[in-house]
Structures are given as C-alpha cells and as structure tokens.
Design a protein around this motif. Structure first.
Motif, PDB file in Angstrom:
ATOM      1  N   GLY A   1      -4.815   1.058  15.854  1.00 32.90           N
ATOM      2  CA  GLY A   1      -5.004   1.410  14.454  1.00 32.90           C
ATOM      3  C   GLY A   1      -4.335   2.735  14.170  1.00 32.90           C
ATOM      4  N   PHE A   2      -4.406   3.163  12.929  1.00 34.26           N
ATOM      5  CA  PHE A   2      -3.852   4.481  12.619  1.00 34.26           C
ATOM      6  C   PHE A   2      -4.575   5.104  11.439  1.00 34.26           C
ATOM      7  CE2 PHE A   2      -1.011   1.598  10.225  1.00 34.26           C
ATOM      8  CZ  PHE A   2      -0.909   2.216   8.983  1.00 34.26           C
ATOM      9  N   LEU A   3      -4.438   6.405  11.354  1.00 43.71           N
ATOM     10  CA  LEU A   3      -5.050   7.209  10.303  1.00 43.71           C
ATOM     11  C   LEU A   3      -3.952   7.984   9.585  1.00 43.71           C
ATOM     12  CD1 LEU A   3      -7.546   8.602   8.935  1.00 43.71           C
ATOM     13  CD2 LEU A   3      -7.448  10.279  10.791  1.00 43.71           C
ATOM     14  N   TYR A   4      -4.012   7.958   8.267  1.00 46.34           N
ATOM     15  CA  TYR A   4      -3.163   8.813   7.437  1.00 46.34           C
ATOM     16  C   TYR A   4      -4.021   9.930   6.870  1.00 46.34           C
ATOM     17  CZ  TYR A   4      -1.501  10.416   2.870  1.00 46.34           C
ATOM     18  OH  TYR A   4      -1.170  11.196   1.788  1.00 46.34           O
ATOM     19  N   VAL A   5      -3.511  11.168   6.943  1.00 44.28           N
ATOM     20  CA  VAL A   5      -4.146  12.312   6.285  1.00 44.28           C
ATOM     21  C   VAL A   5      -3.061  13.084   5.555  1.00 44.28           C
ATOM     22  CG1 VAL A   5      -5.554  14.381   6.534  1.00 44.28           C
ATOM     23  CG2 VAL A   5      -5.909  12.454   8.080  1.00 44.28           C
TER      24      VAL A   5
ATOM     25  N   VAL B   1       0.862  -1.183   0.000  1.00 42.54           N
ATOM     26  CA  VAL B   1       0.000   0.000   0.000  1.00 42.54           C
ATOM     27  C   VAL B   1       0.894   1.226   0.000  1.00 42.54           C
ATOM     28  CG1 VAL B   1      -1.693   1.335   1.308  1.00 42.54           C
ATOM     29  CG2 VAL B   1      -1.904  -1.161   1.189  1.00 42.54           C
ATOM     30  N   ASP B   2       0.741   2.068  -1.007  1.00 47.21           N
ATOM     31  CA  ASP B   2       1.515   3.303  -1.125  1.00 47.21           C
ATOM     32  C   ASP B   2       0.540   4.438  -1.360  1.00 47.21           C
ATOM     33  OD1 ASP B   2       2.928   5.536  -2.362  1.00 47.21           O
ATOM     34  OD2 ASP B   2       4.662   4.213  -2.478  1.00 47.21           O
ATOM     35  N   VAL B   3       0.427   5.347  -0.411  1.00 50.64           N
ATOM     36  CA  VAL B   3      -0.586   6.388  -0.503  1.00 50.64           C
ATOM     37  C   VAL B   3      -0.347   7.333  -1.671  1.00 50.64           C
ATOM     38  CG1 VAL B   3      -1.255   6.286   1.918  1.00 50.64           C
ATOM     39  CG2 VAL B   3       0.630   7.787   1.235  1.00 50.64           C
ATOM     40  N   GLU B   4       0.902   7.511  -2.062  1.00 46.27           N
ATOM     41  CA  GLU B   4       1.179   8.372  -3.214  1.00 46.27           C
ATOM     42  C   GLU B   4       0.730   7.701  -4.499  1.00 46.27           C
ATOM     43  OE1 GLU B   4       2.091  11.511  -3.387  1.00 46.27           O
ATOM     44  OE2 GLU B   4       1.985  11.535  -1.206  1.00 46.27           O
ATOM     45  N   ALA B   5       1.012   6.410  -4.628  1.00 42.89           N
ATOM     46  CA  ALA B   5       0.597   5.675  -5.824  1.00 42.89           C
ATOM     47  C   ALA B   5      -0.918   5.556  -5.891  1.00 42.89           C
ATOM     48  CB  ALA B   5       1.242   4.293  -5.837  1.00 42.89           C
ATOM     49  N   ILE B   6      -1.558   5.366  -4.740  1.00 44.96           N
ATOM     50  CA  ILE B   6      -3.014   5.232  -4.697  1.00 44.96           C
ATOM     51  C   ILE B   6      -3.694   6.575  -4.910  1.00 44.96           C
ATOM     52  CG2 ILE B   6      -4.962   4.742  -3.142  1.00 44.96           C
ATOM     53  CD1 ILE B   6      -3.267   2.464  -1.984  1.00 44.96           C
ATOM     54  N   GLY B   7      -3.115   7.630  -4.356  1.00 46.82           N
ATOM     55  CA  GLY B   7      -3.683   8.956  -4.528  1.00 46.82           C
ATOM     56  C   GLY B   7      -4.792   9.294  -3.556  1.00 46.82           C
ATOM     57  N   CYS B   8      -4.856   8.582  -2.427  1.00 45.96           N
ATOM     58  CA  CYS B   8      -5.892   8.884  -1.432  1.00 45.96           C
ATOM     59  C   CYS B   8      -5.461  10.066  -0.569  1.00 45.96           C
ATOM     60  CB  CYS B   8      -6.183   7.666  -0.564  1.00 45.96           C
ATOM     61  SG  CYS B   8      -4.754   6.987   0.292  1.00 45.96           S
ATOM     62  N   ASP B   9      -6.439  10.779  -0.042  1.00 43.17           N
ATOM     63  CA  ASP B   9      -6.180  11.890   0.866  1.00 43.17           C
ATOM     64  C   ASP B   9      -6.185  11.448   2.314  1.00 43.17           C
ATOM     65  OD1 ASP B   9      -6.233  14.193  -1.078  1.00 43.17           O
ATOM     66  OD2 ASP B   9      -8.211  13.335  -1.453  1.00 43.17           O
ATOM     67  N   MET B  10      -6.931  10.380   2.601  1.00 39.94           N
ATOM     68  CA  MET B  10      -7.067   9.837   3.950  1.00 39.94           C
ATOM     69  C   MET B  10      -7.124   8.318   3.847  1.00 39.94           C
ATOM     70  SD  MET B  10     -10.115  12.489   4.875  1.00 39.94           S
ATOM     71  CE  MET B  10     -10.652  12.364   3.166  1.00 39.94           C
ATOM     72  N   LEU B  11      -6.563   7.659   4.844  1.00 35.41           N
ATOM     73  CA  LEU B  11      -6.540   6.191   4.850  1.00 35.41           C
ATOM     74  C   LEU B  11      -6.598   5.715   6.293  1.00 35.41           C
ATOM     75  CD1 LEU B  11      -4.269   3.772   2.865  1.00 35.41           C
ATOM     76  CD2 LEU B  11      -4.204   3.719   5.361  1.00 35.41           C
ATOM     77  N   SER B  12      -7.450   4.725   6.558  1.00 33.31           N
ATOM     78  CA  SER B  12      -7.537   4.147   7.890  1.00 33.31           C
ATOM     79  C   SER B  12      -7.035   2.713   7.868  1.00 33.31           C
ATOM     80  CB  SER B  12      -8.985   4.194   8.396  1.00 33.31           C
ATOM     81  OG  SER B  12      -9.855   3.510   7.506  1.00 33.31           O
TER      82      SER B  12
END
Length: 403
Positions: free
Chosen positions: A232-236, A207-218
């Motif tokens: 757990g954790f949250l990415y923003v 899982v790579d947030v830059e490749a996926i392009g999401c703004d938020m991820l749980s």
C-alpha cells in the motif's frame, strides 16, 4: 488486430489482451476485485524475478541491484494520484498507511473529528481509541437524500474546534462514491486537515489529490490496482509533512544525530520503516505501471458500464434487492437475496468457481444499522471481466433465488 468493442461499453476495449495477461481469468469468475483482484502476469513476474535474485545473491545485495526500480515505485504511485514522489510513503497496507497519518496528528481535548456514516470499521475503531485517549470527539456527518455524505451538513458542522475530516472515498459495503472533492473544498475553506481513505478508489476511478484537496490519502495495492497483498502507500501533502511526527520512528524514518538527539527525515518516507518486502514493493510498482498503461479513465468507463449492467440484470431477478446508494456509483455491486443468507450465496457461488464476498455490520456499522441491514453480498467487477461473466453470474443468482 483492432481492439474488440464489447457490447454495453462506450469505447473500444481490448478485452482479449486484458484477459490473456491475467492468468486467473480462465480459472475463476472473479467478482471480488474490491477484496483482492487477480494480478496480471507482469506483476507476478516482477515479484518472482526479485525473489530469484535474492536467492542467488542475497537479500541486501538484491535490493541494491534493484535500487533504481524501487525508486520508480514512488514515481509511479505519485503519478497515478497527481502527487510528487517525495509526498509518497510505501507501506505494507492501506490500513497501516491510514494509521500512520492519523496517529501522527496531535489531538487535544475538545478537538472534533468529523467522519462519514459509512466509515470503515478499522478507521472508526482508531477514531474512537484516539478520542478516548485525548479527549477529542468523533462526530459522523449525516448523509444526504442519496445516501452519501451531505456536503451541506458538513459545512454547517464546521467550527474552529474541528481538527480533522476523515472519510472513506468508496465505502466497503456498496457502490457509493462519496463526494471527495466537494469535501475537500470545505476542508480547504476552513483550514482543516483532510484524510481520505482511497483504498477502493485508487486504480478504479481517476484520483487527483490536487483536485480532491486532501492533505493525506491512503491506498492499497491488492484491490483495483491489481498488485500484491501486503502492499500500500500513503500520500501526505508536502507542506503538511513537517507538522506530523509519526507514532514510531526507526533508522529509516529518522537519523540518530547525537547521543540524545535525532532528526526526522523531511519527506513522506518518515512514515515508513526500514524493513520491507522488496519483491512485493516491486510488484506494486509493476501494478501501478500496468494500470497507467491502460489509462485509468479508460478502465473506469468500462468498470462503470459492467457494474451498471450487473445492477440492472440483478434487479430483474425475483427476490434480489440491489443495495447500492449514491449519485455516482462504482464497480462494487451489493445485493441481498430473499430467503438466502449471504454466506450461503457466497458458498454456492464458490462451488461454481465464482468469487464474491459478504460485507457485514461491523465493517460499516453506522451505515448498515441506518439501513436495517446485517449483511450484503458484494460483487465487484474489474475491466478484465467480460459481459459473458456478468450474464453467467446473474444466471447463477437467479438459480439460487429460485431454489
């Protein structure tokens, strides 16, 4: 000693190490890793060691001693998804992490929220609640011919009233992997916020947030990361953080600066609260480090191979129907056994020290009703499971189907 090459896998994998470092591996055949996986010894040690320190010197004092290791948890979480530490909030579970992001979005009447047919029940309830409060609408995007969210339909649905795209990467009721990066491309083109529930993908697949392009991820600790429950954790994304004010604040998320003023902190920790379970938090950090030590790409290949072996073998059992959809499928294998209810299957397997769970309509109502299903048995494999366990599992199911 060189790593043992397991039959059916594409690369050498040290299964002996994986199982020896998993205390429960010899106790049960655990195919409920998408529920809560078996913790490795290092995760158990991290928690117990900190609890013993709290007993000896006090809770606040133990937290001060562990401060550097606590900070390391943010680094480890960021690293595993390609983010930065200031974009990470450590929260007690994935649902609350998702909630903290979602309830921070200032919806207005007429806003549209786009989601997937296989969206998770807890998330969908929150979507419906906020829609009722604000006048926004919730609109599930149709699936494509493979049963995954249709990116073409999503693109056609976008207009200037769409405020949020919120989907689950890996739904709870099957092996489907939704096309998260393709959805991200649509979201970025349209300038729409994108919230990804990755509780069953982080730790299982890259899982790579830059490749996926999401703004938020749980994400959660207890599933494929093999961490403690209640973590757990949250990415923003950094440039999104200032646009979201959490639904509640405390002395950790904000600072009281004057009798009638406060300032919200400028990093993702604005979504946390002050009190936390430090032992569990350190256990999460140990789990993140342990997952990284194996390499997610390596363990992902093994998980996929084990799951495909399981699907193929189950499909040959009379009365068994494998229910997984999607172009890409993961370590979650769902099936039904003709004439035998899911709970009965679960209980009979449990009597043989085999762990599975049952996914029912309320967890993914739209998808289950679309497919005419009321329940599926869910068996979810992990890299520490062996080929022999897959074979034993199939033998057990074959016995149930013939009884």
């Amino acid at each position: 000693m060189s790593p043992r090459r397991e039959e059916g896998t594409d690369v050498a994998f040290d299964i002996s190490r994986a199982r020896s470092e998993t205390p429960g591996a010899d106790e049960v055949l655990h195919f409920n890793n998408a529920g809560s996986s078996l913790m490795p010894q290092s995760v158990l040690d991290a928690q117990i060691d900190h609890l013993r320190l709290e007993v000896r010197i006090g809770g606040y004092e133990a937290a001060a001693v562990a401060a550097d290791r606590v900070e390391r948890v943010y680094d480890a979480a960021a690293s595993i998804i390609g983010a930065q530490p200031d974009e990470i909030a450590v929260i007690e579970n994935a649902t609350r992490a998702w909630d903290m992001a979602f309830y921070s979005i200032p919806f207005q009447p007429g806003d549209r929220i786009l989601t997937a047919r296989a969206e998770y029940g807890s998330n969908y309830i929150a979507l419906l609640q906020v829609a009722a409060r604000t006048g926004a609408t919730v609109e599930p995007v149709p699936n494509d011919e493979h049963g995954q969210l249709s990116v073409a339909a999503l693109r056609e649905t976008i207009d200037d009233r769409v405020r949020l795209i919120a989907i689950t990467h890996v739904p709870t009721n099957g092996g489907l992997v939704n096309p998260a990066a393709e959805v991200g491309a649509v979201a970025r083109e349209a300038g729409v916020l994108y919230l990804l529930d990755a509780c069953q993908s982080v730790g299982q697949l890259p899982v790579d947030v830059e490749a996926i392009g999401c703004d938020m991820l749980s994400a959660t600790g207890r599933k494929y990361l093999r961490g403690p429950r209640g973590t757990g954790f949250l990415y923003v994304r950094r440039d999104v953080i200032p646009t979201l004010e959490p639904p509640f604040l405390d002395n950790h998320a904000a600072t009281w600066t004057a009798p009638d003023q406060y300032t919200v902190r400028d990093d993702a920790r604005r979504f946390e609260n002050w009190e936390t379970n430090y032992a569990a938090k350190l256990g999460l950090g140990a789990a993140l480090d342990y997952a990284s030590s194996w390499g997610i790409e390596v363990t992902w290949e093994r998980i996929k191979a084990l799951a495909e072996r399981l699907r193929a073998a189950l499909a040959d059992v009379p009365g068994v129907v494998v229910r997984d959809l999607g172009v890409e499928r993961c370590g979650i294998v769902t099936f039904t056994v003709g004439g035998v209810g899911g709970q009965v299957v679960k209980e009979r397997l449990a009597a043989q020290s085999i762990n599975v769970t049952v996914s029912r309509t309320p967890s993914t109502r739209l998808d289950m009703e679309d497919r005419g299903l009321s329940e599926v048995v869910r068996a979810s494999v992990h890299y520490f499971n062996s080929e022999a366990e897959v074979d034993r599992f199939v033998e057990a199911i074959d016995g149930l189907s013939r009884s």
